[in-house]
Design an enzyme around this catalytic site. Structure first.
Site, short mmCIF file in Angstrom:
data_model
loop_
_atom_site.label_atom_id
_atom_site.label_comp_id
_atom_site.label_asym_id
_atom_site.label_seq_id
_atom_site.Cartn_x
_atom_site.Cartn_y
_atom_site.Cartn_z
N GLU A 189 18.63 24.90 19.49
CA GLU A 189 19.41 24.44 17.73
C GLU A 189 20.33 23.65 18.21
O GLU A 189 20.65 22.91 17.25
CB GLU A 189 19.86 25.70 17.27
CG GLU A 189 18.78 27.05 17.20
CD GLU A 189 18.76 27.04 15.66
OE1 GLU A 189 18.84 26.11 14.69
OE2 GLU A 189 17.41 27.58 15.62
N CYS A 204 22.44 22.14 7.13
CA CYS A 204 21.24 22.33 7.87
C CYS A 204 20.30 21.85 6.98
O CYS A 204 20.56 21.53 5.31
CB CYS A 204 20.95 23.90 8.41
SG CYS A 204 20.58 24.66 7.57
#
Length: 148
Positions: free
Chosen positions: A17, A26
């Site tokens: 991540e 994102c």
């Protein structure tokens, strides 16, 4: 007593991540912060490393609860952690409808491990493409799952 998340699973998620102390969008357009945390995040938000860790542990605990609910066979802490990483990344719905879960719940641990590599595609501009980052993440999850 609730089981802790295996440290190797937390390390895997931290690695894939990455740590972002300032909110960003994102690829799916969702405000995200810390190690892939999305719940209640707003653009412009900032956090520190400790808060990122708190979010990570809470998110992984939630993913592990989904694993515990869906998996009907015994799991080692590493297997549970690998599956929690999978759920953290893809959602419980992906695991719930997967061949991976069906094989696992039939007691076919090796067959289930072989399914991780199928979850490496994302839709980009309307086209299904294999993402190198997902290939690496699924390989790491499979390796963790197969570690006794």
């Amino acid at each position: 007593m609730p089981r802790d998340i295996h440290p190797d699973a937390l390390a895997l998620v931290r690695h894939f991540e990455g740590l972002y102390l300032k909110a960003y969008l994102c690829p799916a357009g969702v405000p995200t912060i810390g190690y892939g945390h999305t719940a209640g995040v707003r653009m412009g938000q900032t956090i520190n490393g400790l808060q990122a860790e708190v979010f990570l542990r809470a998110d992984m605990a939630e993913a592990a609860r989904d694993v515990d609910r869906l998996v009907k066979v015994p799991l080692t802490d590493r297997q549970r952690g690998a599956l929690a990483s999978f759920v953290f990344n893809l959602g419980a719905g992906a695991l719930q409808t997967s061949t991976l879960l069906r094989l696992l719940n039939q007691g076919d641990y090796a067959g289930a491990a072989g399914q991780f590599g199928r979850w490496v595609f994302a839709t980009v501009n309307g086209e299904k493409v294999q993402l190198p980052g997902l290939v690496k993440r699924r390989a790491a999850e499979k390796a963790l799952f197969e570690t006794a």
